[in-house]
Motif scaffolding. Structure first.
Motif, short mmCIF file in Angstrom:
data_model
loop_
_atom_site.label_atom_id
_atom_site.label_comp_id
_atom_site.label_asym_id
_atom_site.label_seq_id
_atom_site.Cartn_x
_atom_site.Cartn_y
_atom_site.Cartn_z
N SER A 1 0.83 -1.00 -0.16
CA SER A 1 0.11 0.09 -0.19
C SER A 1 0.97 1.15 0.03
CB SER A 1 -0.56 -0.18 1.20
OG SER A 1 -2.03 -1.52 1.12
N ARG A 2 0.37 2.16 -0.80
CA ARG A 2 1.12 3.55 -0.50
C ARG A 2 -0.20 4.48 0.23
NH1 ARG A 2 5.21 4.82 -3.24
NH2 ARG A 2 4.54 6.58 -3.48
N LEU A 3 0.85 6.17 1.13
CA LEU A 3 -0.72 6.60 0.81
C LEU A 3 0.61 7.92 -0.44
CD1 LEU A 3 -0.82 8.16 4.34
CD2 LEU A 3 -0.08 10.18 2.90
N SER A 4 -0.63 8.72 -0.65
CA SER A 4 -0.11 10.00 -1.17
C SER A 4 -0.85 11.30 -0.64
CB SER A 4 -1.36 10.10 -2.46
OG SER A 4 -1.07 11.10 -3.99
N LEU A 5 0.24 11.75 -0.15
CA LEU A 5 -0.30 13.24 -0.42
C LEU A 5 -0.16 14.65 -0.78
CD1 LEU A 5 -0.99 14.91 2.61
CD2 LEU A 5 1.44 15.25 3.05
N ASP A 6 -1.41 15.00 -1.22
CA ASP A 6 -1.45 16.01 -1.30
C ASP A 6 -0.81 17.01 -1.24
OD1 ASP A 6 -3.33 19.04 -2.23
OD2 ASP A 6 -3.14 17.25 -3.86
N ASP A 7 -0.22 18.05 -1.70
CA ASP A 7 0.74 18.98 -1.63
C ASP A 7 1.16 20.59 -2.44
OD1 ASP A 7 2.84 18.38 0.43
OD2 ASP A 7 4.47 18.14 -1.57
N SER A 8 -0.50 20.09 -3.12
CA SER A 8 -0.99 21.74 -3.28
C SER A 8 -1.56 22.98 -2.27
CB SER A 8 -2.22 22.21 -3.79
OG SER A 8 -3.62 20.83 -3.17
N PRO A 9 -1.21 24.25 -2.13
CA PRO A 9 -0.93 24.88 -0.55
C PRO A 9 -2.26 24.72 0.21
CG PRO A 9 -0.79 25.98 -2.85
CD PRO A 9 -1.22 24.62 -3.63
N VAL B 1 -3.74 5.68 -0.47
CA VAL B 1 -4.62 5.95 0.44
C VAL B 1 -4.12 7.57 0.00
CG1 VAL B 1 -5.00 6.42 2.95
CG2 VAL B 1 -4.76 4.24 2.29
N ARG B 2 -5.45 8.20 -0.24
CA ARG B 2 -4.86 9.57 -0.60
C ARG B 2 -5.78 10.30 0.11
NH1 ARG B 2 -5.93 7.01 -5.36
NH2 ARG B 2 -4.92 7.24 -7.21
N LEU B 3 -4.61 11.43 1.15
CA LEU B 3 -5.43 11.86 2.30
C LEU B 3 -4.54 13.53 1.90
CD1 LEU B 3 -6.19 12.20 5.21
CD2 LEU B 3 -3.73 11.83 5.55
N SER B 4 -5.58 14.57 1.98
CA SER B 4 -5.57 15.64 1.21
C SER B 4 -4.72 16.20 2.40
CB SER B 4 -6.36 16.54 1.02
OG SER B 4 -6.38 18.49 1.32
N SER C 1 -7.32 21.21 -3.87
CA SER C 1 -6.72 19.61 -3.39
C SER C 1 -7.53 18.84 -3.46
CB SER C 1 -5.67 19.70 -2.47
OG SER C 1 -6.28 20.23 -1.11
N ILE C 2 -8.67 19.30 -3.04
CA ILE C 2 -9.78 17.68 -2.71
C ILE C 2 -10.41 17.29 -3.31
CG2 ILE C 2 -10.97 17.01 -0.99
CD1 ILE C 2 -10.73 19.00 1.49
#
Length: 568
Positions: free
Chosen positions: A123-131, A221-224, A254-255
């Protein structure tokens, strides 16, 4: 323009701060009206002066707090400062400061993108990096378990289920996946879940467990970051029934990019209300949207999960502490083995020594052994520092003294050699105050060299007490390489006793903090028993009486020796 975001009844409302004074209070005419009973009619004022905002309490009955500190004077507000008016919570928002933040920066404890990587199981966790973007429309949390009065039956059922699932689990690596497994049973529409915990060293959040219901699909797993930082900053749960379209997240691109149909993110709060981490679940099923009641249940479950995690962590700490205690006990046994098991015997002489460390191991040291031609070597030292560091230096000087005295039977030559050896590989800040003396039991005299230690006392048969010559005291061992130490020789008449102590005797304190003191040592030696062993034991007992149950704050070591009275 700067603004203040106030949470009222679980909803966030933003108030722009105009130039000049902005009245805050329960009164409806206030520029920032907060309809909460705990808020005074006129509670506080924010002064917007040339782009800087200053908050001032105006005599409210329940006080005004900034970052949990009660105001006693007006303060300059900074971006993301948390504010409390009575029971009402708010946050100061400065768009200029927010725009100046680098991408990915945020509240304390936010997750660095560099820390995101592959997790066990693929599994991976992707974290959105926008402001960062301001989030509104959140559902507030009330305490560690949420508002227990809301939907109590569902909460109780969920808490009992997670309690049963985690019962008997104390392994930190096993407990987190079990929490997610239980959540997937409680929330049957959940597709993905993750637990992020705060790293004690860096303060950042690190992915510790992730789960995906359908392994055949994307396991990322995506998380803002926007959601994450909001949960961390305000310790509240975030719900989106449809994040891609929900207006409450419309300011956060981002969301919208995550295509999450329904998501919940809640904090894991410790016993003191500190954030241990976050728990996040989402659903991609458009027919399985989470509701406010689900968020309340998740808050309750998160409280129980945090409690179970803290319990497991305490057990882990306890096990580690037991291991350290066992190792210290071994170290204590080794250290005591370095001390002489018996003291030498010589006709007409008595020797006594006692050693009590303040901790499991200590930095005081003594040794006593026979030399040729009826001489006896007495070695006595006090290492700077207690505990394990002191014990390591103590063991080193013990070995150094033994190896040196085997070949050198002159006091001055021996102490010079010991000092040179300790200086050759000295540890900064670690030195030893030290006394080395040879007792000649045939010619009845003692030769003593002192390296920075308390000058030993000698009590004569007539009851007078004096110290050895303090002018001959050199620096402690391990400080000055090549220092030329000097020795003093004194005769020992029948009844003469020599007393050597560490500063743990002088500095022993009673419950009120009063020191035993060097004057009391001298007075006790003057009036104490005439035999060396009796005097040593009596002095130790008197120090204990003075302490009156207070734990000793330093190692206490006493050595006494001398000629018996009425000996020719």
């Amino acid at each position: 323009m700067a603004a203040i975001v106030v949470i009222v009844s679980g909803k966030a409302q933003s108030f722009e701060l105009r130039a000049g004074a902005n009245q805050i209070g329960r009164h409806p005419d206030s520029e920032i009206a907060i309809p909460e009973l705990s808020v005074s009619g006129k509670h506080a004022v924010i002064h917007n002066e040339a782009g800087q905002c200053f908050l001032e309490d105006v005599g409210s009955r329940n006080g005004t707090f900034v970052n949990q500190q009660r105001l006693s004077e007006r303060v300059l507000l900074k971006h993301n400062d948390t504010i409390q008016f009575g029971d009402a919570h708010a946050r100061f928002d400065d768009p200029a400061a927010r725009a100046a933040q680098p991408a990915g920066s945020g509240a304390a404890g936010s997750l660095s993108a560099a820390r995101v990587g592959p997790q066990p199981g693929g599994s991976r966790l992707s974290l959105d990096d926008s402001p960062l973007a301001t989030i509104t429309g959140q559902i507030g949390a009330e305490g560690r378990f949420g508002a227990l009065a809301t939907n109590p039956e569902a909460k109780l059922k969920a808490v009992l289920e997670i309690s049963n699932s985690l019962a008997g689990t104390v392994d930190l690596d096993a407990i987190l996946p079990k929490i997610l497994d239980t959540l997937f049973r409680v929330f049957r529409y959940a597709d993905r879940g993750s637990i992020l915990l705060k790293d004690d060293a860096s303060g950042e959040l690190v992915p510790r467990a992730m789960r995906h219901r359908r392994e055949s699909q994307d396991t990322t797993v995506r998380l803002s970051r926007t959601v994450l930082n909001k949960v961390l900053a305000e310790k509240t749960g975030i719900l989106s029934a449809d994040a891609a379209a929900d207006q409450q997240f419309s300011t956060s691109q981002s969301i919208a990019d995550l295509n999450i149909r329904s998501m919940m993110c809640v904090p894991l709060l410790g016993l003191q209300g500190d954030v241990l981490g976050i728990l996040n679940i989402d659903s991609q099923n458009p027919l399985g949207q989470f509701t406010p009641d689900d968020l309340e249940v998740l808050m309750a479950v998160a409280g129980q999960a945090a409690l179970s995690y803290e319990t497991a962590r305490l057990v882990d700490v306890y096990v580690e502490k037991q291991k350290q205690d066992n190792e210290l006990e071994i170290a204590r046994s080794v250290q005591h083995a370095l001390l002489p098991t018996r003291l030498p015997k010589a006709d007409g002489y008595e020797f006594f020594a006692s050693y009590d460390s303040a901790q499991a191991v200590g930095g005081d040291y003594y040794d006593c052994f026979l030399l040729p031609e009826g001489k006896i070597c007495l070695s006595f030292g006090d290492v700077a520092g207690k505990g394990v560091p002191g014990a390591l230096i103590m063991s080193r000087i013990s070995s150094c003294v033994q190896s040196t005295i085997r070949h050198v039977h002159d006091v001055v030559a021996a102490i010079n050699a010991i000092n040179d050896h300790m200086c050759a590989s000295a540890v900064e800040g670690r030195f030893v105050t030290y006394v080395l003396c040879f007792v000649d039991t045939q010619n009845h005299q003692v030769t003593l060299a002192n390296a920075g230690h308390i000058s030993p006392a000698i009590r004569h048969a007539d009851g007078t007490v004096e110290r050895f010559n303090e002018d001959l005291v050199g620096p402690p061992i391990g400080v000055v390489d090549g220092y030329p130490y000097e020795a003093e020789t004194r005769p020992l008449a029948p009844g003469d006793l020599v007393v050597i102590t560490t500063d743990g005797v002088d500095e022993a304190m009673d419950p009120q903090g009063n020191l035993y003191g060097s004057e009391r040592v001298v007075e006790f030696v003057r009036q104490g028993p005439a035999k060396a062993d009796e005097l040593g034991r009596a002095l130790l007992a008197d120090v204990r009486r003075h302490a009156n149950g207070r734990a000793q704050n330093d190692d206490i070591t006493i050595m006494t020796f001398g000629r018996n009275p009425n000996q020719a």
